[in-house]
Design an enzyme around this catalytic site. Sequence first.
Site, PDB file in Angstrom:
ATOM      1  CG  ASP A  95     110.939  36.565 115.834  1.00  0.00           C
ATOM      2  OD1 ASP A  95     111.496  36.682 116.917  1.00  0.00           O
ATOM      3  OD2 ASP A  95     111.114  37.095 114.860  1.00  0.00           O
TER       4      ASP A  95
ATOM      5  CG  ASP B 201     113.561  38.166 120.319  1.00  0.00           C
ATOM      6  OD1 ASP B 201     114.570  37.674 119.802  1.00  0.00           O
ATOM      7  OD2 ASP B 201     113.049  39.088 119.628  1.00  0.00           O
ATOM      8  CD  GLU B 202     115.452  35.102 116.096  1.00  0.00           C
ATOM      9  OE1 GLU B 202     114.961  34.457 115.106  1.00  0.00           O
ATOM     10  OE2 GLU B 202     116.377  35.908 115.930  1.00  0.00           O
TER      11      GLU B 202
END
Length: 326
Positions: A8, A103-104
């Site tokens: 993350d 983003d993860e």
Amino acid sequence: MRHILHADFDAFYASVEQLDNPNLRGKPVIVGGSPEDRGVVASASYEARRFGIRSAMPMRTAFQRCPQAIRVRARFDRYGEVSRRVMSIFRDFTTLVEPLSLDEAYLDVTDSVTPERPPGRIGRELKARVKAELKLTISVGVATSKSVAKIASDIDKPDGLTIVPPGSECEFLAPLAVEKLWGVGPKTAARLAAEAVHTIGDLAAQSEEWCRVRFGKMGPEMRLLALGRDDRAVVVDRSRKSVSAETTLSEDTDDPEALYELVNRLSQRVARALGRRELRGRTVKLKLRLADFATFTRQATVGEPVGSADEIAMAATTLLRPELEP
């Protein structure tokens, strides 16, 4: 035995802005719309978070908490570019990569683990490569399941690495607030608190029947997650689906402040539903019904799949704003 990583980015949008503009580094940076236009916070740097600023917060509130904050408009094309690069790095470690948002992602590195290269070392290698190639930091959780890995990645942010060795899942989870558990939102947490269940360990100590009586089919599943048991696979591809949330107001209103707040709350509901189904979407649709029951929709397709409340709220707010202009 499986070995799962949850990777993350740390304050993704704000971190990219600080990377691209050195003058922003070390300063409280907020990414999002204008407070005059009732914008919302899409991302806040860790310097801004010290003032209590969080994603999906009204921008006006954010500046009340930190008047010296620097606001930057979101650049989704740039964030999508960085996201594609990091996902490419992830796939160099394993083909089993499940992106959750820009983003993860989850990574199943089971086949890469050897006695000489344990999963924790793979996590360190992943962090080091992202930092070397992208000049950004990620936090990584290492565990035997998706749910535990995701919780672990949030323990030591920013730039953290939390390893939960096999067999220690219950010990790791037990002292954590029950809200940390996947699927436990504010309402469920309140119901659990009324039963004196405040930590994941408290929930794990309850019987399967206790959980079923109070929460139906979801109850035993919650208990298994509290015990660290989660056999969900890392899914590389999935069929497209739609997720929605709507409400009917008890009184008609054209107050922009109230409508923007409503969009934020509905965006959070959609994000939670997407999370439960492990889905993301590329088209955000807004439906409005007027006092005369006339109904119309507005929609926009974003560059990269979105799943978080702040991403959904930002797109929906952009759709709503022109409808409120005189």
